[in-house]
Design an enzyme around this catalytic site. Structure first.
Site, PDB file in Angstrom:
ATOM      1  CG  ASN A   8      -3.091  16.318   1.404  1.00 39.81           C
ATOM      2  OD1 ASN A   8      -3.130  17.077   2.376  1.00 39.81           O
ATOM      3  ND2 ASN A   8      -3.421  16.694   0.183  1.00 39.81           N
ATOM      4  CD1 TRP A   9      -4.597  12.995   7.230  1.00 40.30           C
ATOM      5  CD2 TRP A   9      -5.017  13.937   9.217  1.00 40.30           C
ATOM      6  NE1 TRP A   9      -4.598  12.000   8.180  1.00 40.30           N
ATOM      7  CE2 TRP A   9      -4.844  12.547   9.400  1.00 40.30           C
ATOM      8  CE3 TRP A   9      -5.270  14.728  10.336  1.00 40.30           C
ATOM      9  CZ2 TRP A   9      -4.947  11.942  10.658  1.00 40.30           C
ATOM     10  CZ3 TRP A   9      -5.359  14.125  11.585  1.00 40.30           C
ATOM     11  CH2 TRP A   9      -5.205  12.746  11.749  1.00 40.30           C
ATOM     12  CE  LYS A  10      -7.175  16.217  -0.362  1.00 39.48           C
ATOM     13  NZ  LYS A  10      -7.809  16.280  -1.657  1.00 39.48           N
ATOM     14  CG  HIS A  92      -2.557  19.168  -3.386  1.00 38.77           C
ATOM     15  ND1 HIS A  92      -3.815  19.446  -3.864  1.00 38.77           N
ATOM     16  CD2 HIS A  92      -2.564  17.870  -3.000  1.00 38.77           C
ATOM     17  CE1 HIS A  92      -4.547  18.344  -3.765  1.00 38.77           C
ATOM     18  NE2 HIS A  92      -3.812  17.378  -3.245  1.00 38.77           N
ATOM     19  CD  GLU A  94      -7.423  19.613  -2.918  1.00 36.07           C
ATOM     20  OE1 GLU A  94      -6.976  19.803  -1.762  1.00 36.07           O
ATOM     21  OE2 GLU A  94      -7.977  18.547  -3.267  1.00 36.07           O
ATOM     22  CD  GLU A 166      -1.917  14.161  -5.483  1.00 36.34           C
ATOM     23  OE1 GLU A 166      -2.202  13.261  -4.685  1.00 36.34           O
ATOM     24  OE2 GLU A 166      -2.159  15.367  -5.273  1.00 36.34           O
ATOM     25  N   GLY A 172     -10.178  12.830  -5.137  1.00 38.42           N
ATOM     26  CA  GLY A 172     -11.430  12.886  -4.386  1.00 38.42           C
ATOM     27  C   GLY A 172     -12.661  12.506  -5.182  1.00 38.42           C
ATOM     28  CB  SER A 211      -9.566   7.982  -6.256  1.00 36.60           C
ATOM     29  OG  SER A 211     -10.339   9.171  -6.326  1.00 36.60           O
ATOM     30  N   GLY A 232      -5.341  11.167  -0.003  1.00 39.80           N
ATOM     31  CA  GLY A 232      -6.147  12.193   0.664  1.00 39.80           C
ATOM     32  C   GLY A 232      -7.185  11.560   1.568  1.00 39.80           C
ATOM     33  N   GLY A 233      -8.417  11.414   1.058  1.00 41.23           N
ATOM     34  CA  GLY A 233      -9.557  10.958   1.869  1.00 41.23           C
ATOM     35  C   GLY A 233      -9.294   9.696   2.671  1.00 41.23           C
TER      36      GLY A 233
END
Ligand code: PEP
Length: 250
Positions: A8-10, A92, A94, A166, A172, A211, A232-233
């Site tokens: 997930n590149w956000k 998600h 967010e 999640e 993150g 994470s 993600g990251g």
């Protein structure tokens, strides 16, 4: 079930980053049959990513539930498909938080994505306070039951639906639940899927997200009912993401 490792590149990534997509797709092709891989990039990059790596699963990070209409700034499931996407993330945390998406909104998006032929990754997860209060399993299973798409069992059997557990406090932050906590939650989510969807519930992979890194992926993937990861990251650079993909191929 083959594991799915989805990035997930956000809100990261421009044309300058297409080399990362290329590197991931190249290794994913070598590992075909052992692990599934997808990259969910910003909507602006979907078409160019698909052109860069035809045959690789590029996805989006959200859709509007409607087919079209006066929804400034939104994209429908058909629009993502038209751009070449095969996958979409819905619900998600967010988006649930910053865009006030409720379970009913997430359910409508999941149904719309499946109807358009997209693989849907439906996210659920508890807050720090909910876990501290001992309510994590109750909160997350209730969230899943209320967010699940209905009435499209053919798409579920395809299988076209994955769930991503999640924990919000793990996204993150570098914090990860214990493997025992992951196992407890994934077992509870499987029971919810079976109770809500019947036998189709056994086809749904339950990914873990929050994470995930090269250093913890193998341990997480060994937990029963973990069907892959939403990352993600660590998905932004092929050098960070590919060791996770490799761990999922074992
Ligand atoms: C995510 O945003 O879905 C996620 C899991 O992020 P990270 O891997 O950076 O915690």
């Amino acid at each position: 079930m083959t594991k799915l490792i989805a990035g997930n590149w956000k809100m990261h990534g421009t044309a300058a980053d297409l080399g990362e997509v290329h590197a991931v797709a190249e290794r994913a092709a070598e590992l075909a049959g052992k692990v599934e891989v997808a990259l969910c990039v910003p909507a602006t990059l979907i078409h160019r990513a698909v052109e860069t790596v035809p045959g690789f699963a590029i996805g989006g990070q959200d859709i509007h539930a409607n087919e079209n209409g006066a929804h400034t700034g939104d994209c429908s499931a058909d629009m993502l498909r038209d751009a070449g996407a095969r996958v979409v993330i819905v619900g998600h945390s967010e988006r649930r938080d910053a865009h006030r998406e409720a379970d009913a909104d997430v359910r409508a998006k999941a149904e719309s994505g499946l109807a358009a032929g997209l693989r849907v990754i439906l996210c659920v997860g508890e807050s720090d306070a909910e876990r501290e209060a001992g309510r994590a399993v109750d909160v997350v299973t209730a969230q899943l039951a209320a967010s699940l798409p209905r009435g499209n069992t053919a798409a579920l059997r395809a299988p076209g639906l994955d769930v991503a557990y999640e924990p919000i406090w793990a996204i993150g932050t570098g914090k990860v639940p214990t493997t025992a906590d992951i196992a407890e939650m994934h077992a509870a989510l499987r029971q919810t899927l079976l109770a809500e969807l019947g036998p189709d519930g056994s086809n749904v992979r339950i990914l873990y997200g929050g994470s995930v890194k090269s250093s913890n992926a193998a341990e997480i993937f060994a937990v029963p009912e973990v069907g892959g990861a939403l990352v993600g990251g660590a998905s932004l650079k092929a050098a960070d993401f590919l060791p996770i993909v490799e761990a999922g191929a074992v």
